[in-house]
Design a protein around this motif. Structure first.
Motif, short mmCIF file in Angstrom:
data_model
loop_
_atom_site.label_atom_id
_atom_site.label_comp_id
_atom_site.label_asym_id
_atom_site.label_seq_id
_atom_site.Cartn_x
_atom_site.Cartn_y
_atom_site.Cartn_z
N ARG A 102 0.84 -1.19 0.00
CA ARG A 102 0.00 0.00 0.00
C ARG A 102 0.87 1.24 0.00
O ARG A 102 0.61 2.21 -0.73
CB ARG A 102 -0.93 -0.01 1.22
CG ARG A 102 -1.84 1.23 1.32
CD ARG A 102 -1.20 2.29 2.19
NE ARG A 102 -1.91 3.56 2.09
CZ ARG A 102 -1.38 4.74 2.38
NH1 ARG A 102 -0.10 4.83 2.77
NH2 ARG A 102 -2.08 5.85 2.26
N ASP A 103 1.92 1.25 0.82
CA ASP A 103 2.80 2.42 0.90
C ASP A 103 3.51 2.67 -0.42
O ASP A 103 3.65 3.83 -0.85
CB ASP A 103 3.83 2.23 2.02
CG ASP A 103 3.18 2.16 3.40
OD1 ASP A 103 2.03 2.62 3.53
OD2 ASP A 103 3.83 1.64 4.33
N ALA A 107 2.86 5.99 -2.76
CA ALA A 107 3.96 6.85 -3.20
C ALA A 107 3.90 7.05 -4.71
O ALA A 107 4.16 8.15 -5.22
CB ALA A 107 5.30 6.24 -2.79
N HIS A 108 3.56 5.99 -5.45
CA HIS A 108 3.44 6.11 -6.90
C HIS A 108 2.29 7.05 -7.25
O HIS A 108 2.42 7.89 -8.17
CB HIS A 108 3.19 4.72 -7.51
CG HIS A 108 2.90 4.76 -8.97
ND1 HIS A 108 3.88 4.94 -9.93
CD2 HIS A 108 1.71 4.66 -9.66
CE1 HIS A 108 3.32 4.94 -11.13
NE2 HIS A 108 2.02 4.78 -10.99
N VAL A 109 1.16 6.93 -6.54
CA VAL A 109 0.02 7.80 -6.79
C VAL A 109 0.39 9.26 -6.55
O VAL A 109 0.08 10.15 -7.36
CB VAL A 109 -1.18 7.39 -5.90
CG1 VAL A 109 -2.27 8.46 -5.94
CG2 VAL A 109 -1.74 6.05 -6.35
N VAL A 110 1.07 9.52 -5.43
CA VAL A 110 1.42 10.91 -5.09
C VAL A 110 2.40 11.49 -6.11
O VAL A 110 2.33 12.69 -6.43
CB VAL A 110 2.00 10.96 -3.66
CG1 VAL A 110 2.59 12.33 -3.37
CG2 VAL A 110 0.91 10.63 -2.64
N VAL A 129 -5.64 2.61 -0.65
CA VAL A 129 -5.33 2.55 -2.08
C VAL A 129 -5.94 1.26 -2.61
O VAL A 129 -5.64 0.18 -2.10
CB VAL A 129 -3.81 2.57 -2.34
CG1 VAL A 129 -3.53 2.50 -3.83
CG2 VAL A 129 -3.19 3.82 -1.73
N VAL A 130 -6.79 1.37 -3.62
CA VAL A 130 -7.54 0.23 -4.13
C VAL A 130 -7.12 -0.06 -5.57
O VAL A 130 -7.13 0.85 -6.41
CB VAL A 130 -9.06 0.48 -4.07
CG1 VAL A 130 -9.82 -0.71 -4.64
CG2 VAL A 130 -9.49 0.77 -2.63
N ALA A 131 -6.75 -1.30 -5.82
CA ALA A 131 -6.43 -1.73 -7.18
C ALA A 131 -7.67 -2.33 -7.81
O ALA A 131 -8.34 -3.18 -7.23
CB ALA A 131 -5.31 -2.76 -7.15
#
Length: 298
Positions: A102-103, A107-110, A129-131
């Motif tokens: 999740r972390d 970080a990729h999302v941010v 964070v949901v895939a």
């Protein structure tokens, strides 16, 4: 009654092939349709997303509010969702990421959309964070009869059960080396896929008991003994399904050995049931068109 902001975005999205104006103009936007956790009705929500390794990632930011958004609670109760991206619509299983994964994903999302970092800073809760894992079709076939539709559903159920079993084995094997800590329950990946399987199985068997079987019994009396046996098998499978669902009630404390044993029991009973149903009903169902034709239609 004036149209809500969300509804206006939804209508603009669908009318414009996934393109919208206003505050979302130029951004990556999708429509997520979930099933209400309490109401059981469908709800569609416009959400930003980020792509990563073939997955679409969405974040339960709720603009930094102290509570998770409603759509997140919905997908925990009903993992199967519908996703609209651009002009494409597809089914997916929604799986919240956990722990270090999740972390990494957050970080990729941010890095792609820094505003999510601001939302996280505004609240003490950890933003989920949901895939969105696309549901792949196994050997898709043209559906022209009820037999074709039945085989499509059976193929999905068999594949999903194999998928849950493989995920469970991989998850448990990763924590069984010398000196490893106790097994960490089931995890969201297993939970969401197993719950999706159980809910689809229940819907399928309930529909057969309420609609297909009574119609077959009325028009094909020679099948009544077969249908009675299939109903009995439904009850046996339902009992095993209830045992699986009990393990999903608290995934942090679920017993892995018992869970695997129940999965094996389900695989054995369900495979026997599906094989028998196909052998005995497919010849009759092949003559019934799907979708049903209106009375008098050619």
């Amino acid at each position: 009654m004036p149209m809500s902001f969300n509804q206006s975005v939804i209508e603009q999205f669908r009318a414009g092939g996934g393109k919208v104006g206003g505050p979302f103009e130029g951004g990556d936007l999708l429509l997520l349709t979930t099933t209400g956790a309490r109401s059981g009705t469908e709800h569609t929500t416009p959400l930003g997303y980020v792509r990563h390794d073939g997955l679409l990632l969405i974040v339960g930011s709720n603009l930094g509010a102290p509570r998770h958004p409603d759509w997140y609670h919905n997908l925990l109760a009903h993992p199967q969702v519908r996703v609209e991206v651009g002009t494409e619509t597809f089914a997916a299983i929604a799986v919240p990421a956990e722990g270090a994964r999740r972390d990494r994903l957050f970080a990729h999302v941010v890095s792609a959309a820094p505003g999510y970092g601001d939302y996280q800073a505004a609240t003490t809760r950890t933003l989920p964070v949901v895939a969105l894992e696309r549901v792949a079709e196994e050997n898709p076939r043209e559906i022209t009869s009820v037999a074709d539709k039945l085989l499509e559903v059976h193929t999905w159920l068999r594949a999903q059960l194999r998928h849950v079993r493989a995920e469970a084995e991989a998850h448990f094997a990763a924590h069984q080396g010398p000196g490893d800590p106790a097994l960490p329950g089931l995890g969201f990946q297993i939970r969401q896929h197993c719950l999706a399987f159980c809910q689809s199985l229940e819907f399928h068997h309930t529909s057969e008991d309420a609609h297909m079987f009574p119609g077959l019994a009325a028009h094909h009396p020679h099948l009544r003994g077969t249908l009675d046996r299939l109903r009995d098998e439904h009850r046996t499978v339902s009992r095993i399904k209830s045992e699986l669902l009990a393990h999903l009630a608290d995934i942090t404390t679920a017993d892995p050995a018992r869970f695997l044993a129940e999965l094996d029991c389900m695989a054995e009973e369900l495979t026997t049931h599906l094989d028998h149903e196909e052998k005995t009903l497919i010849p009759t169902l092949a003559a019934i068109p799907f979708p049903p034709r209106a009375p008098g239609a050619a």
